[in-house]
Design a protein around this motif. Structure first.
Motif, PDB file in Angstrom:
ATOM      1  N   PHE A  77       1.731  19.235  -2.341  1.00  0.00           N
ATOM      2  CA  PHE A  77       2.106  18.068  -2.752  1.00  0.00           C
ATOM      3  C   PHE A  77       0.842  18.101  -3.869  1.00  0.00           C
ATOM      4  O   PHE A  77       1.116  16.836  -4.586  1.00  0.00           O
ATOM      5  N   LEU A  78      -0.302  19.075  -4.053  1.00  0.00           N
ATOM      6  CA  LEU A  78      -0.502  19.048  -5.418  1.00  0.00           C
ATOM      7  C   LEU A  78       0.458  18.878  -6.608  1.00  0.00           C
ATOM      8  O   LEU A  78       0.252  18.742  -7.094  1.00  0.00           O
ATOM      9  N   LYS A  79       1.412  19.446  -6.600  1.00  0.00           N
ATOM     10  CA  LYS A  79       2.707  20.053  -7.392  1.00  0.00           C
ATOM     11  C   LYS A  79       2.697  18.396  -7.845  1.00  0.00           C
ATOM     12  O   LYS A  79       3.616  18.046  -9.253  1.00  0.00           O
ATOM     13  N   ALA A  80       2.925  17.757  -6.754  1.00  0.00           N
ATOM     14  CA  ALA A  80       3.965  16.133  -6.932  1.00  0.00           C
ATOM     15  C   ALA A  80       2.957  15.159  -7.515  1.00  0.00           C
ATOM     16  O   ALA A  80       3.299  14.344  -7.804  1.00  0.00           O
ATOM     17  N   LEU A  81       1.900  15.429  -7.344  1.00  0.00           N
ATOM     18  CA  LEU A  81       0.909  14.385  -6.633  1.00  0.00           C
ATOM     19  C   LEU A  81       0.649  13.768  -8.313  1.00  0.00           C
ATOM     20  O   LEU A  81       0.698  12.330  -8.351  1.00  0.00           O
ATOM     21  N   GLU A  82       0.428  14.029  -9.921  1.00  0.00           N
ATOM     22  CA  GLU A  82       0.805  13.465 -11.147  1.00  0.00           C
ATOM     23  C   GLU A  82       1.752  12.589 -10.786  1.00  0.00           C
ATOM     24  O   GLU A  82       1.351  11.157 -11.697  1.00  0.00           O
ATOM     25  N   GLU A  83       2.991  12.206 -10.695  1.00  0.00           N
ATOM     26  CA  GLU A  83       3.878  12.150 -10.615  1.00  0.00           C
ATOM     27  C   GLU A  83       3.355  10.466  -9.656  1.00  0.00           C
ATOM     28  O   GLU A  83       5.050   9.907  -9.183  1.00  0.00           O
ATOM     29  N   LEU A  84       3.268  10.705  -8.391  1.00  0.00           N
ATOM     30  CA  LEU A  84       3.601  10.035  -7.495  1.00  0.00           C
ATOM     31  C   LEU A  84       2.243   9.353  -7.444  1.00  0.00           C
ATOM     32  O   LEU A  84       1.178   8.698  -8.170  1.00  0.00           O
ATOM     33  N   ASP A  85       2.802   7.936  -7.588  1.00  0.00           N
ATOM     34  CA  ASP A  85       1.980   6.243  -7.503  1.00  0.00           C
ATOM     35  C   ASP A  85       1.370   5.783  -5.988  1.00  0.00           C
ATOM     36  O   ASP A  85       2.121   5.544  -5.062  1.00  0.00           O
ATOM     37  N   ILE A  86       0.412   6.305  -5.840  1.00  0.00           N
ATOM     38  CA  ILE A  86      -0.042   6.091  -4.567  1.00  0.00           C
ATOM     39  C   ILE A  86      -1.153   5.940  -4.209  1.00  0.00           C
ATOM     40  O   ILE A  86      -2.212   5.943  -5.181  1.00  0.00           O
ATOM     41  N   ASP A  87      -1.648   5.272  -2.778  1.00  0.00           N
ATOM     42  CA  ASP A  87      -3.198   4.572  -2.854  1.00  0.00           C
ATOM     43  C   ASP A  87      -3.751   4.795  -2.368  1.00  0.00           C
ATOM     44  O   ASP A  87      -4.964   5.420  -2.178  1.00  0.00           O
ATOM     45  N   ILE A  88      -3.672   6.013  -1.100  1.00  0.00           N
ATOM     46  CA  ILE A  88      -3.609   6.372   0.470  1.00  0.00           C
ATOM     47  C   ILE A  88      -2.993   7.849   0.713  1.00  0.00           C
ATOM     48  O   ILE A  88      -2.125   7.759   0.592  1.00  0.00           O
ATOM     49  N   ILE A 144       2.768  -1.601   4.371  1.00  0.00           N
ATOM     50  CA  ILE A 144       3.174  -0.054   3.559  1.00  0.00           C
ATOM     51  C   ILE A 144       4.664   0.288   2.900  1.00  0.00           C
ATOM     52  O   ILE A 144       5.213  -0.050   3.723  1.00  0.00           O
ATOM     53  N   ASN A 145       3.995   1.784   2.377  1.00  0.00           N
ATOM     54  CA  ASN A 145       5.363   1.895   1.694  1.00  0.00           C
ATOM     55  C   ASN A 145       5.230   3.412   1.073  1.00  0.00           C
ATOM     56  O   ASN A 145       3.978   3.790   1.268  1.00  0.00           O
ATOM     57  N   VAL A 146       5.537   4.276   2.092  1.00  0.00           N
ATOM     58  CA  VAL A 146       5.459   5.902   1.632  1.00  0.00           C
ATOM     59  C   VAL A 146       6.322   6.156   0.909  1.00  0.00           C
ATOM     60  O   VAL A 146       7.456   6.147   1.082  1.00  0.00           O
ATOM     61  N   VAL A 147       5.948   6.805  -0.041  1.00  0.00           N
ATOM     62  CA  VAL A 147       5.818   7.357  -1.356  1.00  0.00           C
ATOM     63  C   VAL A 147       6.481   8.712  -1.059  1.00  0.00           C
ATOM     64  O   VAL A 147       7.479   8.895  -2.272  1.00  0.00           O
ATOM     65  N   GLY A 148       6.151   9.564  -0.347  1.00  0.00           N
ATOM     66  CA  GLY A 148       6.262  11.119   0.046  1.00  0.00           C
ATOM     67  C   GLY A 148       5.469  11.937   1.268  1.00  0.00           C
ATOM     68  O   GLY A 148       4.669  11.200   1.701  1.00  0.00           O
ATOM     69  N   ASN A 149       6.340  12.239   2.093  1.00  0.00           N
ATOM     70  CA  ASN A 149       5.831  13.376   2.882  1.00  0.00           C
ATOM     71  C   ASN A 149       5.625  14.481   2.028  1.00  0.00           C
ATOM     72  O   ASN A 149       6.957  15.152   1.972  1.00  0.00           O
ATOM     73  N   PHE A 150       4.558  15.885   2.712  1.00  0.00           N
ATOM     74  CA  PHE A 150       5.188  16.636   2.169  1.00  0.00           C
ATOM     75  C   PHE A 150       4.470  18.072   3.538  1.00  0.00           C
ATOM     76  O   PHE A 150       3.486  17.577   4.261  1.00  0.00           O
ATOM     77  N   ASN A 151       4.754  19.191   3.367  1.00  0.00           N
ATOM     78  CA  ASN A 151       4.588  20.160   4.668  1.00  0.00           C
ATOM     79  C   ASN A 151       3.114  21.376   3.397  1.00  0.00           C
ATOM     80  O   ASN A 151       3.026  21.710   5.249  1.00  0.00           O
ATOM     81  N   SER A 152       2.898  20.934   2.527  1.00  0.00           N
ATOM     82  CA  SER A 152       1.769  21.552   2.731  1.00  0.00           C
ATOM     83  C   SER A 152       0.950  21.280   1.365  1.00  0.00           C
ATOM     84  O   SER A 152       1.585  19.747   0.692  1.00  0.00           O
ATOM     85  N   GLY A 153      -0.116  21.307   1.198  1.00  0.00           N
ATOM     86  CA  GLY A 153      -1.035  21.155   0.439  1.00  0.00           C
ATOM     87  C   GLY A 153      -0.769  22.002  -0.875  1.00  0.00           C
ATOM     88  O   GLY A 153      -0.758  20.197  -1.846  1.00  0.00           O
ATOM     89  N   ILE A 199       0.681  -1.098   0.313  1.00  0.00           N
ATOM     90  CA  ILE A 199      -0.313   0.226  -0.699  1.00  0.00           C
ATOM     91  C   ILE A 199       1.107   0.721  -0.212  1.00  0.00           C
ATOM     92  O   ILE A 199       1.587   1.203   0.775  1.00  0.00           O
ATOM     93  N   ASN A 200       1.224   1.830  -1.303  1.00  0.00           N
ATOM     94  CA  ASN A 200       1.782   3.726  -1.444  1.00  0.00           C
ATOM     95  C   ASN A 200       0.980   4.343  -0.533  1.00  0.00           C
ATOM     96  O   ASN A 200      -0.025   4.705  -0.831  1.00  0.00           O
ATOM     97  N   ILE A 201       1.484   4.123   0.737  1.00  0.00           N
ATOM     98  CA  ILE A 201       0.893   5.812   1.246  1.00  0.00           C
ATOM     99  C   ILE A 201       2.092   7.798   1.339  1.00  0.00           C
ATOM    100  O   ILE A 201       3.154   7.196   1.098  1.00  0.00           O
ATOM    101  N   ALA A 202       1.288   8.488   1.034  1.00  0.00           N
ATOM    102  CA  ALA A 202       1.852   9.986   0.588  1.00  0.00           C
ATOM    103  C   ALA A 202       0.757  10.888   2.759  1.00  0.00           C
ATOM    104  O   ALA A 202      -0.266  10.162   2.674  1.00  0.00           O
ATOM    105  N   ILE A 203       1.502  11.127   3.273  1.00  0.00           N
ATOM    106  CA  ILE A 203       1.380  12.343   4.011  1.00  0.00           C
ATOM    107  C   ILE A 203       1.316  13.904   3.866  1.00  0.00           C
ATOM    108  O   ILE A 203       2.673  14.308   3.005  1.00  0.00           O
TER     109      ILE A 203
END
Length: 210
Positions: free
Chosen positions: A39-50, A27-36, A2-6
């Motif tokens: 996160f949105l700038k990186a979203l299209e490139e992220l392979d995340i489930d939750i 569980i695999n944390v693929v990225g953590n972000f300090n602001s919305g 399960i790929n997770i972003a925070i």
């Protein structure tokens, strides 16, 4: 896996989540972000489930971030990880598309349980948050204008327990397609937009208890 972003603007909390989740094999944390925004700038490139999303953040808050993220990736699942905030924030977060809520003071077991239930197509609410929302909602109790059938009540109660379509199908010995039909009918009769809203409606109307 399960790929997770925070997404949270508190660095120590983010680092704590990364540490806790890194100890869980599936569980695999693929990225953590300090602001919305970040996160949105990186979203299209992220392979995340939750995505684990804070609600109250500087700049773009969790509600707006969730809305924009779901417009880009409609299948993305969002769990709000938050402290107690104003009641209105919870319903706004549900309307934005959140699949669950976990308090920041929750332990590792509850967080992992929430991730698994949401990943399997269910919803998860910390009991304290669910009680808080339900208590507020009771005063504005809805009339059951469109009475549910016995089978629909059975399906609704299992939905409220967080069971997936497959699990409900197996529990009631009916097909998954039939479960989906019942789910659609229940949403229509209750005039709710999503399962998270439906859980609150079911409590308000005494179809289930917390």
């Amino acid at each position: 896996m399960i790929n997770i972003a925070i997404v949270d603007d508190h660095e120590m909390f983010r680092e704590g989540l990364v540490l806790v989740l890194s100890q869980v094999d599936e569980i695999n944390v693929v990225g953590n972000f300090n602001s919305g925004d970040s996160f949105l700038k990186a979203l299209e490139e992220l392979d995340i489930d939750i995505v684990l999303m804070d609600i109250k953040m500087e700049g773009l808050n969790g509600i707006e971030t969730t809305q924009r993220a779901k417009s880009v990736k409609p299948d993305l699942k969002v769990i709000a990880v938050t402290m107690f905030v104003e009641d209105s924030y919870y319903m706004q977060m549900i309307n934005a598309g959140a699949h669950g809520f976990v308090l920041k003071k929750a332990g590792k077991y509850e967080l992992v349980q929430a991730i698994h239930e949401v990943n399997n197509g269910g919803n998860y609410f910390s009991q304290e948050i669910l009680q808080k929302m339900a208590f507020k909602a009771i005063s504005g109790k809805d009339e059951k204008e469109n009475q549910l059938s016995t089978r629909e009540v059975e399906v609704l109660q299992l939905i409220c327990k967080g069971l997936s379509t497959k699990e409900i199908s197996e529990a009631l010995f009916i097909s998954q397609k039939t479960v989906e039909v019942h789910r659609s009918n229940i949403l229509r009769k209750s005039d709710q937009k999503n399962i998270a809203q439906l859980v609150i409606w079911a409590i308000k109307n005494n179809y289930t208890t917390i």
